[in-house]
Scaffold this motif. Structure first.
Motif, PDB file in Angstrom:
ATOM      1  N   ASP A  64      53.467  40.119  35.195  1.00  0.00           N
ATOM      2  CA  ASP A  64      52.531  40.934  34.416  1.00  0.00           C
ATOM      3  C   ASP A  64      51.621  41.772  35.312  1.00  0.00           C
ATOM      4  O   ASP A  64      51.374  42.950  35.046  1.00  0.00           O
ATOM      5  N   MET A  65      51.130  41.164  36.390  1.00  0.00           N
ATOM      6  CA  MET A  65      50.244  41.893  37.299  1.00  0.00           C
ATOM      7  C   MET A  65      50.978  43.029  38.000  1.00  0.00           C
ATOM      8  O   MET A  65      50.419  44.109  38.194  1.00  0.00           O
ATOM      9  N   ARG A  66      52.221  42.786  38.381  1.00  0.00           N
ATOM     10  CA  ARG A  66      53.001  43.842  39.035  1.00  0.00           C
ATOM     11  C   ARG A  66      53.278  44.995  38.079  1.00  0.00           C
ATOM     12  O   ARG A  66      53.228  46.163  38.480  1.00  0.00           O
ATOM     13  N   LYS A  67      53.555  44.678  36.819  1.00  0.00           N
ATOM     14  CA  LYS A  67      53.760  45.732  35.818  1.00  0.00           C
ATOM     15  C   LYS A  67      52.483  46.541  35.626  1.00  0.00           C
ATOM     16  O   LYS A  67      52.511  47.770  35.515  1.00  0.00           O
ATOM     17  N   GLU A  68      51.355  45.842  35.570  1.00  0.00           N
ATOM     18  CA  GLU A  68      50.065  46.508  35.389  1.00  0.00           C
ATOM     19  C   GLU A  68      49.756  47.424  36.577  1.00  0.00           C
ATOM     20  O   GLU A  68      49.313  48.561  36.400  1.00  0.00           O
ATOM     21  N   LEU A  69      50.017  46.937  37.790  1.00  0.00           N
ATOM     22  CA  LEU A  69      49.787  47.742  38.988  1.00  0.00           C
ATOM     23  C   LEU A  69      50.704  48.964  39.008  1.00  0.00           C
ATOM     24  O   LEU A  69      50.278  50.076  39.310  1.00  0.00           O
ATOM     25  N   PHE A  70      51.968  48.768  38.651  1.00  0.00           N
ATOM     26  CA  PHE A  70      52.937  49.865  38.614  1.00  0.00           C
ATOM     27  C   PHE A  70      52.501  50.937  37.626  1.00  0.00           C
ATOM     28  O   PHE A  70      52.524  52.132  37.932  1.00  0.00           O
ATOM     29  N   ALA A  71      52.074  50.508  36.448  1.00  0.00           N
ATOM     30  CA  ALA A  71      51.631  51.460  35.424  1.00  0.00           C
ATOM     31  C   ALA A  71      50.388  52.214  35.895  1.00  0.00           C
ATOM     32  O   ALA A  71      50.274  53.430  35.696  1.00  0.00           O
ATOM     33  N   TRP A  72      49.459  51.507  36.537  1.00  0.00           N
ATOM     34  CA  TRP A  72      48.245  52.155  37.016  1.00  0.00           C
ATOM     35  C   TRP A  72      48.557  53.196  38.084  1.00  0.00           C
ATOM     36  O   TRP A  72      48.014  54.300  38.063  1.00  0.00           O
ATOM     37  N   VAL A  73      49.448  52.850  39.015  1.00  0.00           N
ATOM     38  CA  VAL A  73      49.815  53.785  40.075  1.00  0.00           C
ATOM     39  C   VAL A  73      50.489  55.020  39.486  1.00  0.00           C
ATOM     40  O   VAL A  73      50.186  56.152  39.889  1.00  0.00           O
ATOM     41  N   ASN A  74      51.372  54.830  38.533  1.00  0.00           N
ATOM     42  CA  ASN A  74      52.031  55.975  37.897  1.00  0.00           C
ATOM     43  C   ASN A  74      51.028  56.861  37.167  1.00  0.00           C
ATOM     44  O   ASN A  74      51.110  58.087  37.246  1.00  0.00           O
ATOM     45  N   ASP A  75      50.109  56.269  36.445  1.00  0.00           N
ATOM     46  CA  ASP A  75      49.081  57.052  35.758  1.00  0.00           C
ATOM     47  C   ASP A  75      48.216  57.816  36.746  1.00  0.00           C
ATOM     48  O   ASP A  75      47.856  58.978  36.509  1.00  0.00           O
ATOM     49  N   ALA A  76      47.875  57.174  37.851  1.00  0.00           N
ATOM     50  CA  ALA A  76      47.035  57.825  38.855  1.00  0.00           C
ATOM     51  C   ALA A  76      47.766  59.003  39.492  1.00  0.00           C
ATOM     52  O   ALA A  76      47.165  60.046  39.760  1.00  0.00           O
ATOM     53  N   LYS A  77      49.056  58.852  39.715  1.00  0.00           N
ATOM     54  CA  LYS A  77      49.830  59.947  40.308  1.00  0.00           C
ATOM     55  C   LYS A  77      49.985  61.110  39.333  1.00  0.00           C
ATOM     56  O   LYS A  77      49.948  62.269  39.744  1.00  0.00           O
TER      57      LYS A  77
END
Length: 67
Positions: free
Chosen positions: A21-34
């Motif tokens: 779950d944490m890895r998915k959350e981090l991945f989504a955050w990085v994509n949104d930031a980019k």
């Protein structure tokens, strides 16, 4: 913030699910930031990576206890 003491009370399966779950959350955050090219919380990624490392450490401790 997750504390290692609290994580040790969880089962191995719960911890592995938390990491996913944490890895998915981090991945989504990085994509949104980019995509938005605007970072609301610059320290979010750093803190999330540390939480993931903390959980992985507890998982490793539990795996060594079983052996």
């Amino acid at each position: 913030m997750l504390k290692a003491k609290d994580l040790r009370d969880k089962s191995l399966d719960e911890l592995k699910a938390d990491v996913i779950d944490m890895r998915k959350e981090l991945f989504a955050w990085v994509n949104d930031a980019k995509q938005s090219k605007k970072i609301d919380q610059p320290s979010f990624a750093k803190n999330k990576r540390r939480e993931i490392a903390r959980v992985l450490t507890v998982i490793r401790e539990k795996e060594l206890e079983i052996r």
